[in-house]
Design a protein around this motif. Structure first.
Motif, PDB file in Angstrom:
ATOM      1  N   LEU A 117       0.822  -1.207   0.000  1.00  0.00           N
ATOM      2  CA  LEU A 117       0.000   0.000   0.000  1.00  0.00           C
ATOM      3  C   LEU A 117       0.853   1.252   0.000  1.00  0.00           C
ATOM      4  CD1 LEU A 117      -2.774  -1.261   2.382  1.00  0.00           C
ATOM      5  CD2 LEU A 117      -3.182  -0.275   0.126  1.00  0.00           C
ATOM      6  N   LYS A 118       0.326   2.277  -0.652  1.00  0.00           N
ATOM      7  CA  LYS A 118       0.996   3.570  -0.779  1.00  0.00           C
ATOM      8  C   LYS A 118       0.110   4.652  -0.163  1.00  0.00           C
ATOM      9  CE  LYS A 118       2.771   2.149  -5.312  1.00  0.00           C
ATOM     10  NZ  LYS A 118       2.821   2.510  -6.757  1.00  0.00           N
ATOM     11  N   PRO A 119       0.691   5.751   0.250  1.00  0.00           N
ATOM     12  CA  PRO A 119      -0.135   6.847   0.787  1.00  0.00           C
ATOM     13  C   PRO A 119      -1.223   7.294  -0.185  1.00  0.00           C
ATOM     14  CG  PRO A 119       2.158   7.209   1.334  1.00  0.00           C
ATOM     15  CD  PRO A 119       2.130   6.019   0.427  1.00  0.00           C
ATOM     16  N   GLU A 120      -0.945   7.209  -1.468  1.00  0.00           N
ATOM     17  CA  GLU A 120      -1.948   7.637  -2.452  1.00  0.00           C
ATOM     18  C   GLU A 120      -3.109   6.654  -2.576  1.00  0.00           C
ATOM     19  OE1 GLU A 120       1.370   7.374  -2.888  1.00  0.00           O
ATOM     20  OE2 GLU A 120       1.860   6.652  -4.923  1.00  0.00           O
ATOM     21  N   ASP A 121      -3.037   5.528  -1.893  1.00  0.00           N
ATOM     22  CA  ASP A 121      -4.168   4.608  -1.838  1.00  0.00           C
ATOM     23  C   ASP A 121      -5.178   5.025  -0.767  1.00  0.00           C
ATOM     24  OD1 ASP A 121      -1.838   1.924  -2.332  1.00  0.00           O
ATOM     25  OD2 ASP A 121      -3.201   2.784  -3.827  1.00  0.00           O
ATOM     26  N   THR A 122      -4.853   6.024   0.016  1.00  0.00           N
ATOM     27  CA  THR A 122      -5.763   6.504   1.057  1.00  0.00           C
ATOM     28  C   THR A 122      -7.062   7.000   0.440  1.00  0.00           C
ATOM     29  OG1 THR A 122      -3.972   7.106   2.563  1.00  0.00           O
ATOM     30  CG2 THR A 122      -6.082   8.241   2.853  1.00  0.00           C
ATOM     31  N   ALA A 123      -8.172   6.434   0.906  1.00  0.00           N
ATOM     32  CA  ALA A 123      -9.486   6.770   0.345  1.00  0.00           C
ATOM     33  C   ALA A 123     -10.553   5.999   1.108  1.00  0.00           C
ATOM     34  CB  ALA A 123      -9.552   6.402  -1.134  1.00  0.00           C
ATOM     35  N   VAL A 124     -11.792   6.364   0.843  1.00  0.00           N
ATOM     36  CA  VAL A 124     -12.915   5.525   1.241  1.00  0.00           C
ATOM     37  C   VAL A 124     -13.146   4.529   0.102  1.00  0.00           C
ATOM     38  CG1 VAL A 124     -15.351   5.419   1.848  1.00  0.00           C
ATOM     39  CG2 VAL A 124     -13.947   7.342   2.630  1.00  0.00           C
ATOM     40  N   TYR A 125     -13.180   3.262   0.455  1.00  0.00           N
ATOM     41  CA  TYR A 125     -13.358   2.207  -0.532  1.00  0.00           C
ATOM     42  C   TYR A 125     -14.796   1.704  -0.500  1.00  0.00           C
ATOM     43  CZ  TYR A 125      -8.414   2.018  -1.577  1.00  0.00           C
ATOM     44  OH  TYR A 125      -7.143   2.331  -2.010  1.00  0.00           O
ATOM     45  N   TYR A 126     -15.386   1.602  -1.679  1.00  0.00           N
ATOM     46  CA  TYR A 126     -16.770   1.175  -1.817  1.00  0.00           C
ATOM     47  C   TYR A 126     -16.845  -0.078  -2.671  1.00  0.00           C
ATOM     48  CZ  TYR A 126     -17.795   6.020  -0.487  1.00  0.00           C
ATOM     49  OH  TYR A 126     -17.863   7.226   0.162  1.00  0.00           O
ATOM     50  N   CYS A 127     -17.695  -1.005  -2.279  1.00  0.00           N
ATOM     51  CA  CYS A 127     -18.000  -2.093  -3.191  1.00  0.00           C
ATOM     52  C   CYS A 127     -19.328  -1.794  -3.862  1.00  0.00           C
ATOM     53  CB  CYS A 127     -18.006  -3.456  -2.507  1.00  0.00           C
ATOM     54  SG  CYS A 127     -19.426  -3.795  -1.471  1.00  0.00           S
TER      55      CYS A 127
END
Length: 123
Positions: free
Chosen positions: A86-96
């Motif tokens: 994982l990278k800092p730019e993967d920071t997010a709210v993840y939705y299915c």
């Protein structure tokens, strides 16, 4: 009506891993294309990955290819997103999301959405 509930988000250091789960209820899960999307603060929601009804067909955004793996267990009505390196730019709210009526849907217009789970990657 299909109800989707994501889990597994959290805080992780860069280079670490997380596995997201999305449990579905209602409808016929095994016939749906399932997708993962994410939305970072101040940015538009973006596509991450999708998987066809039987798991044989998958697709990834270039930004996660080789690091993320989508899978599903139709017996458990659950779709997963294994996130490695994982990278800092993967920071997010993840939705299915679920697309009904399509065994392998390649568009972005999904019928049902979960409430999201926060993933934060620290540097």
């Amino acid at each position: 009506q299909v109800h989707l509930v994501e889990s597994g988000g959290g805080l992780v250091q860069a280079g670490g891993s997380l596995r997201l789960s999305c449990a579905a209820s209602g409808g016929t899960f095994s016939s749906y294309t399932m997708g993962w999307f994410r939305q970072a603060p101040g940015k538009e929601r973006e596509f991450v990955s999708r998987i066809g009804w039987n798991g044989a067909s998958t697709y990834y955004a270039d930004s996660v290819k080789g690091r993320f793996t989508i899978s599903r267990d139709n017996a458990k009505n659950t779709v997963y997103l294994q996130m490695n390196r994982l990278k800092p730019e993967d920071t997010a709210v993840y939705y299915c999301a679920a697309k009904a009526g399509s065994y392998y849907y390649t568009g972005l217009e999904y019928n049902y959405w979960g409430q999201g789970t926060q993933v934060t990657v620290s540097s």
